[in-house]
Scaffold this active site. Structure first.
Site, PDB file in Angstrom:
ATOM      1  N   SER A  26     -11.892 -21.196   8.369  1.00 32.86           N
ATOM      2  CA  SER A  26     -10.565 -20.866   7.584  1.00 32.86           C
ATOM      3  C   SER A  26      -9.311 -21.108   8.673  1.00 32.86           C
ATOM      4  O   SER A  26      -9.790 -21.412   9.864  1.00 32.86           O
ATOM      5  CB  SER A  26     -10.614 -19.537   7.173  1.00 32.86           C
ATOM      6  OG  SER A  26     -10.777 -18.654   8.457  1.00 32.86           O
ATOM      7  N   GLU A 152      -5.791 -23.760  -5.255  1.00 38.05           N
ATOM      8  CA  GLU A 152      -6.556 -23.636  -3.747  1.00 38.05           C
ATOM      9  C   GLU A 152      -7.476 -22.499  -3.884  1.00 38.05           C
ATOM     10  O   GLU A 152      -7.230 -21.518  -4.109  1.00 38.05           O
ATOM     11  CB  GLU A 152      -5.214 -23.378  -2.871  1.00 38.05           C
ATOM     12  CG  GLU A 152      -6.007 -23.288  -1.496  1.00 38.05           C
ATOM     13  CD  GLU A 152      -4.801 -22.529  -0.549  1.00 38.05           C
ATOM     14  OE1 GLU A 152      -3.931 -22.593  -0.823  1.00 38.05           O
ATOM     15  OE2 GLU A 152      -5.346 -22.059   0.674  1.00 38.05           O
ATOM     16  N   GLU A 161     -18.375 -14.812  -1.532  1.00 41.85           N
ATOM     17  CA  GLU A 161     -17.386 -14.237  -2.083  1.00 41.85           C
ATOM     18  C   GLU A 161     -16.648 -15.517  -3.286  1.00 41.85           C
ATOM     19  O   GLU A 161     -16.265 -15.313  -4.344  1.00 41.85           O
ATOM     20  CB  GLU A 161     -16.033 -13.694  -1.572  1.00 41.85           C
ATOM     21  CG  GLU A 161     -16.398 -12.035  -0.705  1.00 41.85           C
ATOM     22  CD  GLU A 161     -17.016 -12.497   0.577  1.00 41.85           C
ATOM     23  OE1 GLU A 161     -17.292 -13.398   0.849  1.00 41.85           O
ATOM     24  OE2 GLU A 161     -17.233 -11.473   1.372  1.00 41.85           O
ATOM     25  N   LYS A 198     -15.535 -35.890  16.164  1.00 40.34           N
ATOM     26  CA  LYS A 198     -16.876 -35.493  15.595  1.00 40.34           C
ATOM     27  C   LYS A 198     -16.866 -35.317  13.842  1.00 40.34           C
ATOM     28  O   LYS A 198     -16.023 -34.551  13.321  1.00 40.34           O
ATOM     29  CB  LYS A 198     -17.354 -34.382  16.275  1.00 40.34           C
ATOM     30  CG  LYS A 198     -17.374 -34.594  17.731  1.00 40.34           C
ATOM     31  CD  LYS A 198     -18.246 -35.765  18.295  1.00 40.34           C
ATOM     32  CE  LYS A 198     -19.743 -35.603  18.212  1.00 40.34           C
ATOM     33  NZ  LYS A 198     -20.268 -37.000  18.813  1.00 40.34           N
ATOM     34  N   THR A 199     -17.692 -36.137  13.349  1.00 35.56           N
ATOM     35  CA  THR A 199     -17.828 -35.942  11.839  1.00 35.56           C
ATOM     36  C   THR A 199     -18.869 -34.891  11.361  1.00 35.56           C
ATOM     37  O   THR A 199     -18.664 -34.637  10.231  1.00 35.56           O
ATOM     38  CB  THR A 199     -17.880 -37.264  11.032  1.00 35.56           C
ATOM     39  OG1 THR A 199     -19.141 -37.891  11.375  1.00 35.56           O
ATOM     40  CG2 THR A 199     -17.021 -38.005  11.589  1.00 35.56           C
ATOM     41  N   CYS A 391      15.364  -4.578   4.880  1.00 35.47           N
ATOM     42  CA  CYS A 391      14.434  -3.334   4.139  1.00 35.47           C
ATOM     43  C   CYS A 391      14.456  -2.267   5.202  1.00 35.47           C
ATOM     44  O   CYS A 391      15.255  -1.443   5.349  1.00 35.47           O
ATOM     45  CB  CYS A 391      13.106  -3.879   3.713  1.00 35.47           C
ATOM     46  SG  CYS A 391      12.486  -2.951   2.496  1.00 35.47           S
ATOM     47  N   LEU A 392      13.219  -2.055   5.867  1.00 30.96           N
ATOM     48  CA  LEU A 392      13.257  -0.956   6.842  1.00 30.96           C
ATOM     49  C   LEU A 392      14.364  -1.226   7.849  1.00 30.96           C
ATOM     50  O   LEU A 392      14.841  -0.316   8.553  1.00 30.96           O
ATOM     51  CB  LEU A 392      11.773  -0.993   7.493  1.00 30.96           C
ATOM     52  CG  LEU A 392      11.756   0.287   8.563  1.00 30.96           C
ATOM     53  CD1 LEU A 392      11.404   1.624   7.878  1.00 30.96           C
ATOM     54  CD2 LEU A 392      10.163  -0.112   9.435  1.00 30.96           C
ATOM     55  N   GLY A 393      14.660  -2.337   8.356  1.00 24.87           N
ATOM     56  CA  GLY A 393      15.745  -2.769   9.257  1.00 24.87           C
ATOM     57  C   GLY A 393      17.263  -2.276   8.616  1.00 24.87           C
ATOM     58  O   GLY A 393      17.928  -1.923   9.354  1.00 24.87           O
ATOM     59  N   GLU A 415      10.151   8.907   5.544  1.00 26.76           N
ATOM     60  CA  GLU A 415       8.955   8.288   5.821  1.00 26.76           C
ATOM     61  C   GLU A 415       8.334   8.499   7.183  1.00 26.76           C
ATOM     62  O   GLU A 415       7.333   8.477   7.302  1.00 26.76           O
ATOM     63  CB  GLU A 415       9.140   6.799   5.330  1.00 26.76           C
ATOM     64  CG  GLU A 415       7.834   5.898   5.479  1.00 26.76           C
ATOM     65  CD  GLU A 415       8.085   4.508   5.464  1.00 26.76           C
ATOM     66  OE1 GLU A 415       9.045   3.924   5.636  1.00 26.76           O
ATOM     67  OE2 GLU A 415       7.227   3.648   5.248  1.00 26.76           O
ATOM     68  N   HIS A 515      14.722  -8.006   0.461  1.00 27.07           N
ATOM     69  CA  HIS A 515      14.285  -8.976   1.251  1.00 27.07           C
ATOM     70  C   HIS A 515      14.883 -10.443   0.851  1.00 27.07           C
ATOM     71  O   HIS A 515      14.159 -11.137   0.258  1.00 27.07           O
ATOM     72  CB  HIS A 515      12.723  -9.183   1.162  1.00 27.07           C
ATOM     73  CG  HIS A 515      11.945  -7.861   1.658  1.00 27.07           C
ATOM     74  ND1 HIS A 515      11.668  -7.776   3.044  1.00 27.07           N
ATOM     75  CD2 HIS A 515      11.710  -6.957   1.016  1.00 27.07           C
ATOM     76  CE1 HIS A 515      11.037  -6.560   3.096  1.00 27.07           C
ATOM     77  NE2 HIS A 515      10.994  -5.938   2.100  1.00 27.07           N
ATOM     78  N   GLU A 517      14.604 -13.097   2.415  1.00 29.05           N
ATOM     79  CA  GLU A 517      13.867 -14.056   3.133  1.00 29.05           C
ATOM     80  C   GLU A 517      12.878 -14.767   1.885  1.00 29.05           C
ATOM     81  O   GLU A 517      12.621 -16.010   1.950  1.00 29.05           O
ATOM     82  CB  GLU A 517      12.955 -13.630   4.188  1.00 29.05           C
ATOM     83  CG  GLU A 517      12.052 -12.643   3.936  1.00 29.05           C
ATOM     84  CD  GLU A 517      12.491 -11.170   3.977  1.00 29.05           C
ATOM     85  OE1 GLU A 517      13.600 -10.979   4.058  1.00 29.05           O
ATOM     86  OE2 GLU A 517      11.726 -10.170   4.291  1.00 29.05           O
TER      87      GLU A 517
HETATM   88  N1  GLN Z   1       8.783   1.452   4.676  1.00 24.17           N
HETATM   89  C1  GLN Z   1       9.997   1.439   3.969  1.00 24.17           C
HETATM   90  C2  GLN Z   1      10.049   1.753   2.531  1.00 24.17           C
HETATM   91  O1  GLN Z   1       9.070   1.964   1.808  1.00 24.17           O
HETATM   92  C3  GLN Z   1      10.436   0.007   3.877  1.00 24.17           C
HETATM   93  C4  GLN Z   1       9.970  -1.043   3.237  1.00 24.17           C
HETATM   94  C5  GLN Z   1       9.938  -2.481   3.713  1.00 24.17           C
HETATM   95  O2  GLN Z   1      10.471  -2.662   4.684  1.00 24.17           O
HETATM   96  N2  GLN Z   1       9.381  -3.519   2.876  1.00 24.17           N
HETATM   97  O3  GLN Z   1      11.086   1.773   1.901  1.00 24.17           O
END
Ligand code: GLN
Length: 549
Positions: A26, A152, A161, A198-199, A391-393, A415, A515, A517
């Site tokens: 993998s 995939e 599995e 190498k095959t 998010c957590l940031g 939390e 998020h 991203e």
């Molecule tokens: N742990 C935090 C929450 O649940 C932030 C989650 C995260 O960063 N995706 O709210």
């Protein structure tokens, strides 16, 4: 035909399927290879989608540890899925849904629920045909309405599995017109000590595949370099494919160049010929070349960004790395991301951030490393270093502000510290009585309202944005007034929920509860990442020990 062998499927519907399996080991980049084939077909004008099969028993990836499996990717419908789906979204520029990720857990749960409901009364419920039928149904539903569906199969051929899935694919190919189905197999072609390709590993894995009734139509050899003609000839001979069906996928400096390599190899032409797609493909001169232009654009400058997180593993923050790369494509800058271990970061370790032109604090769960993240945020805030908190940031930026500006000593997220005297981040009300951990967070795309004339409104170019979420905690409404009066600006919200924060008198300080991203694409970089990168670029020339504004 006995009832349980009737799939009710009409093969005249005309979808095409490319099944991608992997051999030898993998982690070969099977997903990137599969996504790259999809990109080439997209460039030729086809509507392409993808399905990722994960043969594990988890219903979805939501409860999995990023250290073992890489990041949990979130789709717009809130599905928490394998990071490979992120690659498909980025390579194909599509939005997928939960239906595009099939796991063992999902199919078995569905079949067992049907059995309990009495849907199979009187019959013995078995892997063949009940599980295999359910797998085939899911693939067809996900493919519906597209020209080509790439499927995939995660893991390696031979894994216990994966067996029901491979059996389902075998049956599937039987039910379809042979010219609508292509089997591609990705294997490793290692070098021997004396530099020979190498095959044997490839031969063995194809033998394994054939023993379960699958004959590959196309083989991809992953190797540090292109395959020699002799290697290709040998693989073709022993694996029973035509020599033109053996393709190289050598190491490249950036995953986004894999489609270019496969294009140079002519793989798209082979695939289109096999699937009889040439008549419908755009003429070579009309094909979309924007991908090549975007990913080969030469950067003019370079930049160092610090990513202050728990895991020193790129896969754990894959979408953030990719989003920064996309911003780099757009702004012509080569970004190197330096991981700073959040649990080693504290007030005495600011030197780890001194070369960084910007600081990103990513999402996360649990308490480990949170003090380090808070220390990094304080540094970025007080030293005027561009900051992006996700998010957590975002939540830790609220904690940092509460502690250091409002003097709420011991303020924290509930939390991390359930006994904090100042729980500035607290559970979402709907989370309080939940027992189940799987799929129960606030998930997926939600619209955020954005205050006019703020940095956020400049970033998004308007007063709303739609981004994906994955959290259980939020800014505690009881502290919003106090935080706001002390200068923290909540410039984005969704109902009672704070979604974006920013600061005045700072070159760039943004936190998002969501998020961004996950929606970033090459050629369509996420706005917060673009603006963050631009701010970091303008900080490049700051003198050691201070910041010139
Ligand atoms: N742990 C935090 C929450 O649940 C932030 C989650 C995260 O960063 N995706 O709210």
């Amino acid at each position: 035909m006995p009832e349980e062998f009737q799939t009710g499927y009409d093969p005249s519907k005309g979808d095409n399927f490319i099944f991608v399996t992997g051999g030898v080991m993998s982690g070969l980049g099977k997903g990137i290879t599969a996504a790259s084939i999809g990109r080439l077909l997209t460039n030729a004008g086809f509507d392409v989608t993808a399905v990722k099969i994960d043969p594990y028993l988890n219903v979805d990836a939501g409860t999995m540890n990023p250290y073992q499996h890489g990041e949990v990717y979130v789709l717009k419908d809130g599905a928490e899925v394998d990071l490979d789906l992120g690659n498909y979204e980025r390579f194909l520029d599509i939005d997928m849904t939960a239906d595009h990720n099939i796991t063992t857990g999902k199919t078995y749960r569905h079949v067992i629920e049907k059995e309990r409901a009495g849907d199979y009364l009187g019959r013995t419920v078995q892997i063949i045909p009940h599980i295999t039928d359910d797998i085939k149904r899911r693939i067809r539903e996900a493919a519906d309405g597209t020209d080509v569906c790439i499927v995939e199969v995660g893991g390696t051929v031979g894994d216990i599995e994966g067996m029901p899935f491979l059996e389902a694919l075998r049956q599937f190919a039987h039910e379809e017109d042979p010219s609508d189905v292509l089997f591609a197999h990705v294997t490793l072609v290692p070098f021997s000590k004396n530099g020979e390709q190498k095959t044997k590993p490839t031969q063995h894995s194809v033998k394994e595949l054939r023993s379960i009734g699958l004959q590959p139509d196309l083989l991809v050899g992953r190797s540090p370099t292109r395959l020699d003609p002799e290697t290709r000839r040998k693989i073709a001979l022993f694996c029973d494919v035509e020599p033109g069906a053996v393709f190289s996928n050598p190491d490249v400096p950036d995953i986004y160049r894999v489609p270019l390599v496969l294009e140079d190899e002519g793989m798209h032409e082979f695939v289109m010929a096999h699937l009889n797609l040439h008549d419908r493909a755009a003429a070579p001169s009309d094909r979309d070349t924007s991908w090549r232009e975007i990913v080969t654009r030469e950067p003019e400058t370079s930049l160092e960004i610090a990513l202050v997180g728990k895991y020193g593993l790129e896969d754990a923050y894959m979408s953030i790395h990719e989003a920064l790369k996309h911003a780099g494509f757009e702004l012509g800058v080569d970004i190197s991301v330096n991981w700073v271990a959040s649990d080693e970061m504290n007030d005495e370790h600011h030197d780890r951030l001194t070369n960084a032109a910007g600081v990103v604090v990513p999402g996360g769960f649990g308490s480990r490393g949170t003090e380090g993240k808070i220390a990094a945020i304080e540094y970025a805030r007080t030293e005027s270093i561009p900051f992006l908190g996700l998010c957590l940031g975002f939540q830790m930026a609220v904690v940092e502000y509460a502690r250091n500006v409002l003097d709420l000593e011991g303020a924290h997220s509930a939390e991390v510290d359930s006994d904090t005297p100042y729980p500035v981040i607290d559970l979402l009300p709907e989370q309080v009585d939940l027992d189940d951990m799987g799929g129960t967070m606030r998930l997926g795309a939600h619209e955020t309202n954005i205050e006019a004339d703020t940095l956020a409104s400049k970033i998004y170019g308007g007063t709303t944005c739609v981004e994906r979420h994955r959290h259980r905690y939020e800014v505690n409404p009881e502290y919003i007034d106090e935080l706001t009066e002390a200068g923290l600006i909540f410039s984005g919200w969704c109902g009672p929920r704070m979604e974006i924060l920013e600061l005045e008198d700072h070159p760039f300080f943004i936190g998002t509860q969501f998020h961004p991203e996950f929606r970033s694409r090459p050629g369509r970089a996420s706005p917060p990442f673009v603006h963050f990168t631009r701010a970091a670029m303008s900080m490049q020339k700051r003198p050691a020990g201070g910041v010139e504004l």
